[in-house]
Scaffold this motif. Structure first.
Motif, PDB file in Angstrom:
ATOM      1  N   VAL A 256       9.752 -12.246  -2.048  1.00  0.00           N
ATOM      2  CA  VAL A 256       8.674 -11.606  -2.360  1.00  0.00           C
ATOM      3  C   VAL A 256       8.407 -10.576  -1.106  1.00  0.00           C
ATOM      4  O   VAL A 256       8.434 -10.953   0.053  1.00  0.00           O
ATOM      5  CB  VAL A 256       7.418 -12.823  -2.459  1.00  0.00           C
ATOM      6  CG1 VAL A 256       6.118 -12.233  -2.411  1.00  0.00           C
ATOM      7  CG2 VAL A 256       7.761 -13.470  -3.618  1.00  0.00           C
ATOM      8  N   GLN A 257       8.099  -9.578  -1.422  1.00  0.00           N
ATOM      9  CA  GLN A 257       7.683  -8.353  -0.150  1.00  0.00           C
ATOM     10  C   GLN A 257       6.537  -7.524  -0.915  1.00  0.00           C
ATOM     11  O   GLN A 257       6.229  -7.452  -2.065  1.00  0.00           O
ATOM     12  CB  GLN A 257       8.845  -7.627  -0.092  1.00  0.00           C
ATOM     13  CG  GLN A 257       9.613  -6.726  -1.023  1.00  0.00           C
ATOM     14  CD  GLN A 257      10.791  -5.838  -0.348  1.00  0.00           C
ATOM     15  OE1 GLN A 257      11.894  -6.163  -0.512  1.00  0.00           O
ATOM     16  NE2 GLN A 257      10.398  -5.044   0.536  1.00  0.00           N
ATOM     17  N   TYR A 258       5.966  -6.824   0.191  1.00  0.00           N
ATOM     18  CA  TYR A 258       4.978  -5.950  -0.177  1.00  0.00           C
ATOM     19  C   TYR A 258       5.158  -4.467   0.004  1.00  0.00           C
ATOM     20  O   TYR A 258       6.282  -4.129   0.828  1.00  0.00           O
ATOM     21  CB  TYR A 258       3.721  -6.474   0.585  1.00  0.00           C
ATOM     22  CG  TYR A 258       3.200  -7.851   0.204  1.00  0.00           C
ATOM     23  CD1 TYR A 258       2.681  -8.128  -0.997  1.00  0.00           C
ATOM     24  CD2 TYR A 258       3.969  -9.005   0.696  1.00  0.00           C
ATOM     25  CE1 TYR A 258       1.887  -9.233  -1.459  1.00  0.00           C
ATOM     26  CE2 TYR A 258       3.659 -10.225   0.260  1.00  0.00           C
ATOM     27  CZ  TYR A 258       2.813 -10.355  -0.819  1.00  0.00           C
ATOM     28  OH  TYR A 258       2.303 -11.579  -1.450  1.00  0.00           O
ATOM     29  N   ALA A 259       4.248  -3.757  -0.286  1.00  0.00           N
ATOM     30  CA  ALA A 259       4.374  -2.005  -0.161  1.00  0.00           C
ATOM     31  C   ALA A 259       4.631  -1.735   1.174  1.00  0.00           C
ATOM     32  O   ALA A 259       5.258  -0.293   1.342  1.00  0.00           O
ATOM     33  CB  ALA A 259       3.580  -1.398  -0.885  1.00  0.00           C
ATOM     34  N   TYR A 260       4.240  -2.232   2.260  1.00  0.00           N
ATOM     35  CA  TYR A 260       4.217  -1.756   3.678  1.00  0.00           C
ATOM     36  C   TYR A 260       5.661  -1.783   4.156  1.00  0.00           C
ATOM     37  O   TYR A 260       5.882  -1.185   5.302  1.00  0.00           O
ATOM     38  CB  TYR A 260       3.128  -2.477   4.519  1.00  0.00           C
ATOM     39  CG  TYR A 260       3.119  -3.867   4.431  1.00  0.00           C
ATOM     40  CD1 TYR A 260       4.100  -4.730   5.249  1.00  0.00           C
ATOM     41  CD2 TYR A 260       2.138  -4.662   3.743  1.00  0.00           C
ATOM     42  CE1 TYR A 260       4.248  -5.920   5.174  1.00  0.00           C
ATOM     43  CE2 TYR A 260       2.064  -5.907   3.768  1.00  0.00           C
ATOM     44  CZ  TYR A 260       3.074  -6.617   4.457  1.00  0.00           C
ATOM     45  OH  TYR A 260       3.144  -8.057   4.427  1.00  0.00           O
TER      46      TYR A 260
END
Length: 364
Positions: free
Chosen positions: A173-177
């Motif tokens: 799981v990872q995020y846009a930053y």
């Protein structure tokens, strides 16, 4: 990932706002030398804070102190796929249930490159619906409140076939930053063991083998538990307001003994991340203040007015100010001091989120 919340521990992260706009610059990639990261030392009783580095941690702890880590390894919990009608979706695992089903959150088309709150809504999948994610065949067993995106699913694959497919088709799981696609090893602590966490117990990411050895040489004892760190953000306001959900943990007898010995000898118990705090304090709250070994779940929510019974201090991350985690950290420090420390961190260019800088809340 800021674990989560679940996983992730922070200085005032906005509710559900792992990717919410803010002024503190996020760390966009893992630090190749995490011990060089900055460390903000907050002393609650003295009402002061000072700048240090993660490598200084052995000098900030004392012989006889106990550092407790969460040894949950991080799963490849992001599973891309399609519905039977061909619509693109993503399923993010949240927790494994005792009956071997999984609680998970459904996302619409897109991936980590788009902020979760900007992703299109997913299709509504009623109970009984089948779909393919990460090469696995899933079936909706239950739709859970407070959102139709929160599902309990069963996979057709079981045992070794399930785990092999999960590690073959899933991603962290990872995020846009973040600055690029993460590999699974980017989100593992050096002591990760059982694959229980769906987001990294990120407070422990800066703890390198050499730093842990330095702590041992200092006379600081180390102990571990396993806590299933959950998702920290979904982009769904209703869902995010309900985070963190109940999470399971397993506290070894040796860790209970180490905590009891440390407290009896006048040492300090320092938790690495709020997952450790939830595990220890949640277990003690269920047993009249007594820490009990074994596996269980906790729905404990830390906040103003809660006085920790087991833990004296907390090593956490540094994120944007916001009411959700400021409330959490008020179990360790008063709100005015937390606000002042967060403003200082922002002004001094501390980096936020799971690969960012650290904060130690502990009296000298």
């Amino acid at each position: 990932m800021g674990g989560g919340a679940g996983g992730v521990a922070v200085l005032g992260q906005p509710p559900g706002g792992n990717e919410a706009g803010g002024r503190m610059k996020p760390a966009t990639w893992p630090n190749a030398h995490p011990e060089t990261g900055r460390l903000l030392h907050v002393e609650p009783r003295a009402g002061r804070f000072s700048d240090a580095h993660v490598a200084d941690l052995p000098s900030l702890l004392r012989a006889g102190d106990l550092l407790v880590v969460n040894d949950a390894a991080t799963l490849p919990a992001s599973l891309p796929g399609r519905t039977e009608s061909g619509e693109r979706i993503e399923l993010r695992l949240m927790s494994r249930e005792p009956d071997d089903t999984w609680t998970a959150v459904l996302f619409g088309a897109g991936d980590w490159r788009k902020r979760t709150e900007d992703r299109p809504p997913p299709p509504v999948l009623p109970v009984g619906t089948r779909f393919i994610v990460g090469g696995l065949t899933a079936r909706v067993v239950e739709v859970l409140p407070p959102s139709p995106r929160l599902l309990r699913v069963a996979f057709a694959e079981t045992g070794a076939a399930l785990w092999a497919a999960l590690y073959r088709g899933g991603r962290p799981v990872q995020y846009a930053y973040t600055g690029g696609p993460l590999a699974l090893w980017h989100v593992q602590t050096v002591y990760g063991a059982r694959p229980w966490a769906v987001e990294a117990p990120s407070a422990g990411l800066p703890l390198t083998g050499s730093l842990l050895l330095g702590l041992r040489r200092r006379g600081v004892a180390l102990a571990s538990l396993t806590h299933a760190a959950g998702l920290s953000s979904t982009g769904d306001e209703a869902l995010d307001s309900a985070l963190p959900r109940p999470e399971r943990s397993d506290i070894p007898r040796a860790t209970v003994d180490a905590v009891e010995h440390t407290r009896a000898a006048g040492g300090r118990v320092v938790a690495v991340g709020t997952t450790v705090v939830r595990a220890l304090e949640g277990r003690a709250a269920r047993h009249g203040g007594r820490l009990v070994a074994g596996e269980g779940t906790t729905d404990l929510l830390l906040g103003p007015g809660y006085v920790p019974r087991v833990v004296h201090g907390l090593l956490t991350g540094v994120h944007e100010p916001g009411s959700s985690h400021h409330a959490l950290l008020q179990s360790f420090a008063p709100l005015p001091l937390l606000r002042e420390a967060a403003a200082h961190a922002e002004a001094q260019g501390y980096l936020g989120h799971e690969f960012g800088d650290s904060c130690l809340l502990l009296d000298a």
